[in-house]
Scaffold this active site. Structure first.
Site, PDB file in Angstrom:
ATOM      1  N   HIS A 190       0.845  -1.194   0.000  1.00 28.56           N
ATOM      2  CA  HIS A 190       0.000   0.000   0.000  1.00 28.56           C
ATOM      3  C   HIS A 190       0.881   1.245   0.000  1.00 28.56           C
ATOM      4  CE1 HIS A 190      -2.581   3.121   1.777  1.00 28.56           C
ATOM      5  NE2 HIS A 190      -3.599   2.424   1.312  1.00 28.56           N
ATOM      6  N   ASP A 316     -11.180   2.020  -0.690  1.00 30.91           N
ATOM      7  CA  ASP A 316     -10.240   2.921  -0.009  1.00 30.91           C
ATOM      8  C   ASP A 316     -10.943   3.734   1.081  1.00 30.91           C
ATOM      9  OD1 ASP A 316      -7.686   3.700   0.554  1.00 30.91           O
ATOM     10  OD2 ASP A 316      -7.352   4.824  -1.301  1.00 30.91           O
TER      11      ASP A 316
HETATM   12 MN    MN Z   1      -5.606   3.100   0.780  1.00 25.59          MN
END
Ligand code: MN
Length: 355
Positions: A190, A316
């Site tokens: 990430h 997200d």
């Molecule tokens: Mn993220």
């Protein structure tokens, strides 16, 4: 338009469940550690620009995100219901423990994993957890992967890109890859804020964050892992990258061409022959999520490059909580079978989710 009642957005009627695979949380105790780090005069500029902003900004968006990040119960579940998200795959938000000193990072990763495992036990049909590790201590990180798999029933690992400017392409970190491969768990690479030696030309024009810099740095990191020969050494290792592969699918042709040319020229000691083309590793060792990119042409292009079994849905949350994006993804012109793979089956396979 009439607002849709929440439960009807849950996907029993859709023919698939929606599993969002790059969703974030932040234990309040981690934010206490961050506050102490942010008070230092020599605090990392990327960390200050990212969490320093979110934790201190009076803006409604920042305050809302901080509230959502810390919740693993009612607020999160309500937002999931409203957006029609059946399940979140949840990870410690960037930069996680990677900004901490080694001892704190190791001990806090355990605490965060215990907290997340507890939340998954409270909401087993709604949450799946990723194992946070401290790359600062690769041996301890490997042990935490084992503990996460065997004791906490978690089947994936989160690493928030570079660790204080260091990259996993350095073989000193490869105990982490060995553990992930041995336990058959993917590593989600990430983004993190940009390292100290990279941030200036991005930050001076406001492009260091999720708008561009995160993708550039995380794409670079994934590429460094490929060109360092990690997947020749650990051929079964699987990684996940978000944001439509941090643009790497679009680079695939040039990466293959120029990697071949660079190897042939003997120009760099660090560029050695690989068993396969860079794009082959993208196809065989990476899964790609569409976190932050609810864009049908990019999703279809990536499916065409690496296959429909390797592209997954992600929202997200809470950084990009956008119900209309879920609707747009539902409405993609895609076969019912492929859409179910995108939203549900691929995530079930990758994260070993038993529904
Ligand atoms: Mn993220």
């Amino acid at each position: 338009m009439e607002p849709t009642p929440p439960t009807s957005r849950l996907s029993n009627q859709m023919g698939y469940q929606r599993i969002a695979t790059e969703e974030a949380f932040a234990p309040p105790e981690m934010l206490d550690i961050y506050r102490k780090l942010l008070a230092h005069s020599d605090v990392d500029p990327g960390f200050k620009g990212l969490m320093g902003f979110y934790m201190s900004s009076p803006s409604a968006r920042a305050q809302h995100i901080m509230r959502c990040l810390q919740d693993l119960d009612q607020i999160r579940l309500q937002h999931m219901d409203e957006a029609g998200i059946d399940r979140q795959v949840i990870a410690l938000t960037a930069p996680g423990v990677q900004v901490m000193d080694k001892a704190t990072a190791v001990s806090f990763s355990r605490l965060a994993n215990d907290q997340l495992a507890e939340a998954v036990r409270r909401h087993p049909t709604r949450f799946t957890g990723m194992i946070a590790v401290a790359p600062q201590d690769p041996g301890e990180a490997a042990k935490e992967i084992e503990r996460g798999v065997t004791k906490l029933a978690m089947n994936s690992v989160i690493i928030n890109s570079h660790t204080q400017g260091e990259y996993l392409s350095d073989s000193k970190f490869w105990d982490i890859f060995a553990a992930a491969e041995a336990h058959d768990v993917p590593i989600y690479l990430h983004p993190n804020s940009l390292p100290r030696n990279m941030i200036q030309p991005f930050q001076e024009c406001g492009l260091d964050g999720a708008i561009y810099g995160f993708g550039v740095e995380t794409g670079l990191h994934a590429l460094r892992i490929i060109t360092a020969g990690v997947f020749d050494r650990f051929p079964k290792l699987q990684m996940i990258i978000g944001h439509m592969g941090e643009a790497l699918p679009f680079w695939a042709y040039r990466l293959d061409y120029m990697h071949r040319a660079t190897v042939a020229s003997n120009r760099y000691e660090s560029v050695k022959p690989l068993k396969k083309k860079p794009s082959d590793y993208l196809r065989e060792n990476f899964y790609i999520t569409n976190s932050g990119v609810a864009w049908e042409p990019a999703i279809k292009f990536t499916q065409s490059l690496i296959g429909v079994d390797r592209v997954l849905y992600a929202m997200d949350y809470p950084y990009q909580y956008a119900v209309e994006e879920v609707v747009a993804m539902d409405n993609m012109q895609m076969s019912a079978q492929d859409k179910k793979k995108f939203f549900q089956s691929n995530a079930e396979a990758v994260f070993k989710i038993k529904s």
